[in-house]
Structure formats: structure tokens, C-alpha cells
Design a protein around this motif. Structure first.
Motif, short mmCIF file in Angstrom:
data_model
loop_
_atom_site.label_atom_id
_atom_site.label_comp_id
_atom_site.label_asym_id
_atom_site.label_seq_id
_atom_site.Cartn_x
_atom_site.Cartn_y
_atom_site.Cartn_z
N LEU A 116 -5.33 -2.71 -6.41
CA LEU A 116 -4.69 -1.40 -6.32
C LEU A 116 -4.26 -0.90 -7.69
N ALA A 117 -3.79 -1.82 -8.54
CA ALA A 117 -3.38 -1.43 -9.89
C ALA A 117 -4.56 -0.88 -10.68
N VAL A 161 0.81 6.73 -6.89
CA VAL A 161 -0.30 7.66 -7.08
C VAL A 161 0.17 9.10 -6.86
N THR A 162 0.94 9.32 -5.80
CA THR A 162 1.39 10.68 -5.48
C THR A 162 2.34 11.21 -6.54
N ILE A 208 -9.34 8.49 -1.26
CA ILE A 208 -8.74 7.99 -2.49
C ILE A 208 -9.38 6.67 -2.90
N GLU A 209 -9.55 5.78 -1.97
CA GLU A 209 -10.31 4.53 -2.18
C GLU A 209 -10.69 4.02 -0.80
N TYR A 261 0.82 -1.21 0.00
CA TYR A 261 0.00 0.00 0.00
C TYR A 261 0.85 1.26 0.00
N ILE A 262 2.00 1.21 0.67
CA ILE A 262 2.91 2.36 0.65
C ILE A 262 3.44 2.59 -0.76
N LEU A 263 3.79 1.50 -1.47
CA LEU A 263 4.24 1.64 -2.86
C LEU A 263 3.12 2.19 -3.73
N PHE A 264 1.90 1.73 -3.51
CA PHE A 264 0.74 2.26 -4.21
C PHE A 264 0.61 3.77 -3.97
#
Length: 325
Positions: A272-273, A101-102, A137-138, A94-97
Motif C-alpha cells: 500500500l505504501a 490518499v484522500t 485506485i488499485e 486499508y482505511i488508514l491508506f
């Protein structure tokens, strides 16, 4: 019922149905985020859009099976191991997601409160309405995080309720009838799923020795679907009895079903993708069909990146650091 429900609830079967569910969710989001940008032919509207528009039910299957699986993990592990496993499964991905996104998709206007927003996302506060911005965001991952955090308490409460039939059915009834009221305090996406989460726990508790009682719970939820205050909740309440019906046949192993199981194994990364591609590409400017093609191409690429980092790169780095130290 025990043997038939193994066709749904065994680990091998859960990954298959999670794979089916993530496919359903992806199709739903592709239609949902089209926002009328494309005019479907009549036959597609009947046979495709008519079915896919209820693809949110894939999330209900996820949460039902997740609650059931969490019961196994919680029962056989210490509290420390239970939470450690949850963190390993979710946090790094989730951190990589959040970084993707950022870095690539948030505009200057949407990054003003980015630190606050991601803090709410990672802590689960994004679905608590009095605290967080409702334009989260979701919603699924924050809900999952809250489920992880409070699962020991939830499991204990549901276990006590399982011995008190009248109180159990009253609780389920109130959760259904009061769903719209509860949604004043938490996201309606989560409030509508509370009964299905509890039913996942009840399935774990009743399946070995109280199979008839479990069928009654499923049937009671089916009856409540007729008086549910919104259609999302109404459909959600039918998921357990539908899964029970599907469990009458086991799913064989072949290339297609094994691929679906693989998707189920990595359903969180794939989810997430597709959040990235549907929310930040499909809703952007440009021709819809061009954006759709980009989404279909990018979703597996981003999925592979998330899967590789979480399951291969990070463990390799940990081993390297451990050897050096």
C-alpha cells in the motif's frame, strides 16, 4: 515432494517468498510508472528492465501463497473466527491508506465521487466492471477482499472438483481459454489470476496424500501457458511449477533473508505504501530522478506508519478502552 514443498509452503518460507515478491512488485512499479521519463542505458535495459518488466508475477506468488494459507485458516477455525482474522489483518490498514490518499494526494477533480470510489474499493466492487468505475485506485486489495468473502464457497467447490479429475482439468482449461471473456465482467488483473488462486487451494488439498496428482496439475498449467490468450496469464500459469523447482533448496536464516522475511510479514502494508508513492508521486510533475528518490525515501516511512498503527497503536487503544470501560 512433501518435504521439498515445505521449503516454500511452511509459514516461515511463505513470508520469505512474499518478501521476495514485494521487492519484485516494487521494482516493477518503479519501471512501469516511469512512463518513458528516463532513458535507461543499454546494459540496464537488458539486465534490469528486461527482468523487472515481468514483476507483476510477484502478485501471482502472493495470491498462490495466500490461497494456500487461507485454506489452513479456514480449516482450523470457525467461520466467525476466519472472517474476524481477515478483517483484523486488512480493514484498519486499508482505511488508514484511504485516509492518507484522500487527504494528501487526491485533487479536486478526483474527489468528486470519492465516497463511492472508496466504498467500491473496501467492498471489492472496484474490480466488478459492470458496477464500478474501471479506473479504480488499485485492484489488488479489492480482489483480496472478494477472495476473503467468497473463500468458503470457493474452497467447497474446489474440494468437490478435486475428486473429479476430468471436470477439474476442464474447469482449469476453460478459465484459461475464457480469461479474456471473463475480463468483460471483472478486472483482467483478477480474471488472469483465477487459475493460480484455485491452484493454491488444490495444493493444500493434494499435498498430503496426492503429491503425484499435484505435479500433474502444475504440469497441466504449464502446458496451458502456451495457449493462454495473453502473456500475463501465460506467465502466471508457470508460477506453481517454478515454485516447485525453487522448493528443492531451503532458505537459510541470516540477516538478509531474515530482513526479507520481515518484508514478507508486512508485505501488505509495504504494498500500500508503494501504491501511494508510485501512483501519486512518481506519475506527477517534476524531474523523474527527483521523484524516484522521494519514492524510495517515502515508501519505508509510510510502511512504518501503516505497520505501527495497525499492529501497535490500534491494539493499545483497544486495551485502554477495555480497561476504562
Amino acid at each position: 515432494m512433501n518435504n521439498s514443498m515445505d521449503n516454500i509452503l511452511s509459514k516461515d518460507s511463505r513470508t520469505f517468498w512474499m518478501g521476495i515478491s514485494i521487492l519484485y512488485v516494487i521494482l516493477y512499479h518503479l519501471v512501469f510508472f516511469s512512463n518513458g521519463q528516463i532513458e535507461y542505458p543499454h546494459w540496464i535495459r537488458i539486465f534490469f528492465v528486461g527482468i523487472v518488466k515481468n514483476g507483476f508475477l510477484g502478485v501471482d506468488v502472493f495470491l498462490f501463497l495466500s490461497a494456500y494459507g487461507l485454506c489452513h485458516s479456514f480449516s482450523k477455525n470457525s467461520l466467525k473466527v476466519f472472517y474476524t482474522n481477515r478483517i483484523k489483518r486488512l480493514l484498519s490498514t486499508y482505511i488508514l491508506f484511504a485516509i492518507i490518499v484522500t487527504a494528501f494526494f487526491l485533487t479536486e477533480e478526483t474527489t468528486i465521487n470519492i465516497l463511492r470510489d472508496w466504498t467500491f474499493q473496501i467492498t471489492g466492487l472496484a474490480v466488478i466492471k459492470p458496477i464500478a468505475n474501471p479506473n479504480h485506485i488499485e485492484w489488488y486489495t479489492p480482489s483480496l477482499i472478494l477472495l476473503y468473502i467468497f473463500f468458503p464457497l470457493l474452497f467447497s467447490l474446489v474440494k468437490k472438483l478435486s475428486d473429479k479429475t476430468l471436470l477439474l482439468y476442464t474447469t482449469l482449461f476453460l478459465l484459461v481459454i475464457g480469461a479474456n471473456f471473463i475480463s468483460y465482467f471483472i478486472s483482467d488483473n483478477l480474471s488472469n489470476r483465477l487459475p493460480i488462486i484455485i491452484t493454491g487451494v488444490l495444493t493444500y488439498l493434494f499435498l498430503p496424500n496426492n503429491k503425484s496428482k499435484l505435479v500433474l496439475v502444475y504440469s497441466f498449467l504449464g502446458i496451458l501457458s502456451f495457449i493462454a490468450p495473453n502473456y500475463t496469464l501465460g506467465y502466471c500459469l508457470c508460477v506453481p511449477i517454478v515454485l516447485y523447482g525453487l522448493s528443492m533448496e531451503s532458505v537459510s536464516h541470516n540477516r538478509i533473508t531474515d530482513f526479507i522475511r520481515l518484508m514478507g510479514k508486512y508485505s501488505f502494508e509495504i504494498y500500500l505504501a508503494q501504491v501511494i508513492t508510485t501512483r501519486y508521486i512518481l506519475t506527477g510533475d517534476g524531474e523523474y530522478m527527483n521523484k524516484l528518490i522521494i519514492c524510495l525515501l517515502l515508501t519505508p516511512v509510510i510502511s512504518i506508519i501503516l505497520i505501527s498503527v495497525n499492529n501497535y497503536l490500534i491494539p493499545t487503544l483497544k486495551k485502554t478502552v477495555w480497561k476504562v470501560s
